[in-house]
Motif scaffolding. Structure first.
Motif, PDB file in Angstrom:
ATOM      1  N   TYR A  31       0.827  -1.214   0.000  1.00 56.14           N
ATOM      2  CA  TYR A  31       0.000   0.000   0.000  1.00 56.14           C
ATOM      3  C   TYR A  31       0.855   1.255   0.000  1.00 56.14           C
ATOM      4  O   TYR A  31       0.571   2.217  -0.734  1.00 56.14           O
ATOM      5  CB  TYR A  31      -0.939   0.013   1.202  1.00 56.14           C
ATOM      6  CG  TYR A  31      -2.073  -0.977   1.119  1.00 56.14           C
ATOM      7  CD1 TYR A  31      -2.961  -0.961   0.054  1.00 56.14           C
ATOM      8  CD2 TYR A  31      -2.256  -1.933   2.107  1.00 56.14           C
ATOM      9  CE1 TYR A  31      -3.999  -1.863  -0.031  1.00 56.14           C
ATOM     10  CE2 TYR A  31      -3.297  -2.836   2.038  1.00 56.14           C
ATOM     11  CZ  TYR A  31      -4.163  -2.800   0.969  1.00 56.14           C
ATOM     12  OH  TYR A  31      -5.189  -3.694   0.892  1.00 56.14           O
ATOM     13  N   LEU A  32       1.912   1.247   0.801  1.00 53.97           N
ATOM     14  CA  LEU A  32       2.798   2.411   0.854  1.00 53.97           C
ATOM     15  C   LEU A  32       3.520   2.620  -0.472  1.00 53.97           C
ATOM     16  O   LEU A  32       3.682   3.763  -0.923  1.00 53.97           O
ATOM     17  CB  LEU A  32       3.804   2.259   1.992  1.00 53.97           C
ATOM     18  CG  LEU A  32       3.231   2.403   3.399  1.00 53.97           C
ATOM     19  CD1 LEU A  32       4.296   2.088   4.438  1.00 53.97           C
ATOM     20  CD2 LEU A  32       2.676   3.797   3.619  1.00 53.97           C
ATOM     21  N   LEU A  33       3.961   1.547  -1.098  1.00 51.92           N
ATOM     22  CA  LEU A  33       4.583   1.654  -2.413  1.00 51.92           C
ATOM     23  C   LEU A  33       3.623   2.246  -3.438  1.00 51.92           C
ATOM     24  O   LEU A  33       4.006   3.092  -4.251  1.00 51.92           O
ATOM     25  CB  LEU A  33       5.060   0.283  -2.889  1.00 51.92           C
ATOM     26  CG  LEU A  33       6.454  -0.139  -2.485  1.00 51.92           C
ATOM     27  CD1 LEU A  33       6.694  -1.604  -2.831  1.00 51.92           C
ATOM     28  CD2 LEU A  33       7.492   0.719  -3.146  1.00 51.92           C
ATOM     29  N   THR A  34       2.373   1.810  -3.391  1.00 45.96           N
ATOM     30  CA  THR A  34       1.372   2.317  -4.326  1.00 45.96           C
ATOM     31  C   THR A  34       1.164   3.811  -4.130  1.00 45.96           C
ATOM     32  O   THR A  34       1.165   4.581  -5.105  1.00 45.96           O
ATOM     33  CB  THR A  34       0.038   1.558  -4.144  1.00 45.96           C
ATOM     34  OG1 THR A  34       0.268   0.164  -4.348  1.00 45.96           O
ATOM     35  CG2 THR A  34      -1.013   2.046  -5.114  1.00 45.96           C
ATOM     36  N   VAL A  35       1.001   4.239  -2.894  1.00 45.43           N
ATOM     37  CA  VAL A  35       0.816   5.662  -2.613  1.00 45.43           C
ATOM     38  C   VAL A  35       2.055   6.454  -3.042  1.00 45.43           C
ATOM     39  O   VAL A  35       1.935   7.526  -3.661  1.00 45.43           O
ATOM     40  CB  VAL A  35       0.503   5.882  -1.117  1.00 45.43           C
ATOM     41  CG1 VAL A  35       0.559   7.343  -0.746  1.00 45.43           C
ATOM     42  CG2 VAL A  35      -0.859   5.295  -0.781  1.00 45.43           C
ATOM     43  N   PHE A  36       3.240   5.927  -2.748  1.00 38.92           N
ATOM     44  CA  PHE A  36       4.470   6.615  -3.126  1.00 38.92           C
ATOM     45  C   PHE A  36       4.591   6.752  -4.642  1.00 38.92           C
ATOM     46  O   PHE A  36       4.935   7.819  -5.156  1.00 38.92           O
ATOM     47  CB  PHE A  36       5.688   5.873  -2.559  1.00 38.92           C
ATOM     48  CG  PHE A  36       6.998   6.452  -2.997  1.00 38.92           C
ATOM     49  CD1 PHE A  36       7.451   7.646  -2.455  1.00 38.92           C
ATOM     50  CD2 PHE A  36       7.763   5.815  -3.960  1.00 38.92           C
ATOM     51  CE1 PHE A  36       8.658   8.199  -2.857  1.00 38.92           C
ATOM     52  CE2 PHE A  36       8.969   6.353  -4.370  1.00 38.92           C
ATOM     53  CZ  PHE A  36       9.413   7.557  -3.825  1.00 38.92           C
ATOM     54  N   ILE A  37       4.319   5.682  -5.362  1.00 41.83           N
ATOM     55  CA  ILE A  37       4.431   5.703  -6.825  1.00 41.83           C
ATOM     56  C   ILE A  37       3.502   6.757  -7.415  1.00 41.83           C
ATOM     57  O   ILE A  37       3.895   7.533  -8.299  1.00 41.83           O
ATOM     58  CB  ILE A  37       4.142   4.306  -7.415  1.00 41.83           C
ATOM     59  CG1 ILE A  37       5.305   3.362  -7.104  1.00 41.83           C
ATOM     60  CG2 ILE A  37       3.881   4.374  -8.917  1.00 41.83           C
ATOM     61  CD1 ILE A  37       5.016   1.905  -7.371  1.00 41.83           C
ATOM     62  N   PHE A  38       2.274   6.841  -6.921  1.00 45.33           N
ATOM     63  CA  PHE A  38       1.336   7.800  -7.510  1.00 45.33           C
ATOM     64  C   PHE A  38       1.560   9.220  -7.011  1.00 45.33           C
ATOM     65  O   PHE A  38       1.199  10.174  -7.695  1.00 45.33           O
ATOM     66  CB  PHE A  38      -0.101   7.313  -7.333  1.00 45.33           C
ATOM     67  CG  PHE A  38      -0.373   6.157  -8.241  1.00 45.33           C
ATOM     68  CD1 PHE A  38      -0.550   6.357  -9.589  1.00 45.33           C
ATOM     69  CD2 PHE A  38      -0.379   4.867  -7.757  1.00 45.33           C
ATOM     70  CE1 PHE A  38      -0.739   5.291 -10.448  1.00 45.33           C
ATOM     71  CE2 PHE A  38      -0.573   3.801  -8.598  1.00 45.33           C
ATOM     72  CZ  PHE A  38      -0.755   4.016  -9.955  1.00 45.33           C
ATOM     73  N   VAL A  80      -5.167  -2.429  -9.364  1.00 43.99           N
ATOM     74  CA  VAL A  80      -6.527  -1.954  -9.625  1.00 43.99           C
ATOM     75  C   VAL A  80      -6.789  -0.672  -8.837  1.00 43.99           C
ATOM     76  O   VAL A  80      -7.325   0.307  -9.382  1.00 43.99           O
ATOM     77  CB  VAL A  80      -7.570  -3.043  -9.272  1.00 43.99           C
ATOM     78  CG1 VAL A  80      -8.977  -2.503  -9.339  1.00 43.99           C
ATOM     79  CG2 VAL A  80      -7.404  -4.243 -10.194  1.00 43.99           C
ATOM     80  N   ALA A  81      -6.374  -0.650  -7.576  1.00 44.47           N
ATOM     81  CA  ALA A  81      -6.524   0.561  -6.772  1.00 44.47           C
ATOM     82  C   ALA A  81      -5.712   1.701  -7.369  1.00 44.47           C
ATOM     83  O   ALA A  81      -6.169   2.855  -7.400  1.00 44.47           O
ATOM     84  CB  ALA A  81      -6.099   0.291  -5.331  1.00 44.47           C
ATOM     85  N   GLY A  82      -4.529   1.402  -7.872  1.00 41.59           N
ATOM     86  CA  GLY A  82      -3.700   2.411  -8.504  1.00 41.59           C
ATOM     87  C   GLY A  82      -4.322   2.979  -9.761  1.00 41.59           C
ATOM     88  O   GLY A  82      -4.184   4.166 -10.057  1.00 41.59           O
ATOM     89  N   SER A  83      -5.025   2.141 -10.498  1.00 42.32           N
ATOM     90  CA  SER A  83      -5.716   2.611 -11.691  1.00 42.32           C
ATOM     91  C   SER A  83      -6.783   3.646 -11.331  1.00 42.32           C
ATOM     92  O   SER A  83      -6.875   4.709 -11.947  1.00 42.32           O
ATOM     93  CB  SER A  83      -6.331   1.424 -12.425  1.00 42.32           C
ATOM     94  OG  SER A  83      -6.956   1.843 -13.598  1.00 42.32           O
ATOM     95  N   PHE A  84      -7.570   3.340 -10.310  1.00 43.54           N
ATOM     96  CA  PHE A  84      -8.588   4.301  -9.862  1.00 43.54           C
ATOM     97  C   PHE A  84      -7.930   5.544  -9.261  1.00 43.54           C
ATOM     98  O   PHE A  84      -8.365   6.674  -9.509  1.00 43.54           O
ATOM     99  CB  PHE A  84      -9.523   3.652  -8.835  1.00 43.54           C
ATOM    100  CG  PHE A  84     -10.564   2.780  -9.456  1.00 43.54           C
ATOM    101  CD1 PHE A  84     -11.737   3.313  -9.963  1.00 43.54           C
ATOM    102  CD2 PHE A  84     -10.365   1.405  -9.541  1.00 43.54           C
ATOM    103  CE1 PHE A  84     -12.691   2.512 -10.545  1.00 43.54           C
ATOM    104  CE2 PHE A  84     -11.315   0.589 -10.115  1.00 43.54           C
ATOM    105  CZ  PHE A  84     -12.487   1.141 -10.628  1.00 43.54           C
ATOM    106  N   LEU A  89      -6.424  11.334  -9.078  1.00 45.09           N
ATOM    107  CA  LEU A  89      -5.343  12.311  -8.932  1.00 45.09           C
ATOM    108  C   LEU A  89      -5.209  13.191 -10.167  1.00 45.09           C
ATOM    109  O   LEU A  89      -5.033  14.408 -10.062  1.00 45.09           O
ATOM    110  CB  LEU A  89      -4.014  11.597  -8.651  1.00 45.09           C
ATOM    111  CG  LEU A  89      -3.884  10.939  -7.286  1.00 45.09           C
ATOM    112  CD1 LEU A  89      -2.605  10.117  -7.211  1.00 45.09           C
ATOM    113  CD2 LEU A  89      -3.924  11.973  -6.182  1.00 45.09           C
ATOM    114  N   PHE A  90      -5.297  12.581 -11.344  1.00 45.96           N
ATOM    115  CA  PHE A  90      -5.222  13.361 -12.582  1.00 45.96           C
ATOM    116  C   PHE A  90      -6.373  14.355 -12.660  1.00 45.96           C
ATOM    117  O   PHE A  90      -6.170  15.534 -12.988  1.00 45.96           O
ATOM    118  CB  PHE A  90      -5.233  12.426 -13.794  1.00 45.96           C
ATOM    119  CG  PHE A  90      -5.210  13.144 -15.111  1.00 45.96           C
ATOM    120  CD1 PHE A  90      -4.056  13.752 -15.551  1.00 45.96           C
ATOM    121  CD2 PHE A  90      -6.342  13.208 -15.902  1.00 45.96           C
ATOM    122  CE1 PHE A  90      -4.022  14.419 -16.772  1.00 45.96           C
ATOM    123  CE2 PHE A  90      -6.329  13.870 -17.114  1.00 45.96           C
ATOM    124  CZ  PHE A  90      -5.160  14.475 -17.550  1.00 45.96           C
TER     125      PHE A  90
END
Length: 117
Positions: A31-38, A80-84, A89-90
């Motif tokens: 989860y932290l990696l996903t938040v960091f990446i986005f 999938v969460a990152g896609s949403f 964010l965009f």
């Protein structure tokens, strides 16, 4: 294979498991990696916007973020969460009017749909 053996294999029943049983649960690190990446994708998008690059380039950065998320995290839930998350964010940070989920451009719904896919 004999006919009797084929019938035995064909008629065998297996216990049905719920779909959630097959889903790998992401760890807190995922989860932290996903938040960091986005967060990084959003910062790059803001930089691209300052450099007057097109929205297409910014969308590509978010799609790259989804790809990287799918590579570095376990399972597919973070992807999938990152896609949403990338769409939200965009829309929130990089479309007019800023800091809202409204858009004035006619083509943005199609862009959001493509980003989700």
């Amino acid at each position: 294979m004999s006919l009797k053996m084929k019938d035995t294999v064909k008629n065998r029943t297996y216990p049905k498991r719920p779909f959630a049983w097959y889903v790998e649960k992401p760890s807190a690190k995922d989860y932290l990696l996903t938040v960091f990446i986005f967060a990084v994708c959003t910062l790059i998008g803001l930089l691209f916007q300052k450099l007057d690059l097109t929205d297409t380039n910014i969308v590509t950065i978010y799609i790259l973020g989804v790809l990287i998320t799918s590579i570095v995290t376990d399972g597919y839930l973070c992807s999938v969460a990152g896609s949403f998350l990338s769409v939200f964010l965009f829309c929130f940070f990089l479309t007019e009017p800023r800091m809202s989920f409204e858009t004035y451009a006619v083509g943005y719904p199609v862009t959001f749909f493509i980003m989700l896919i």
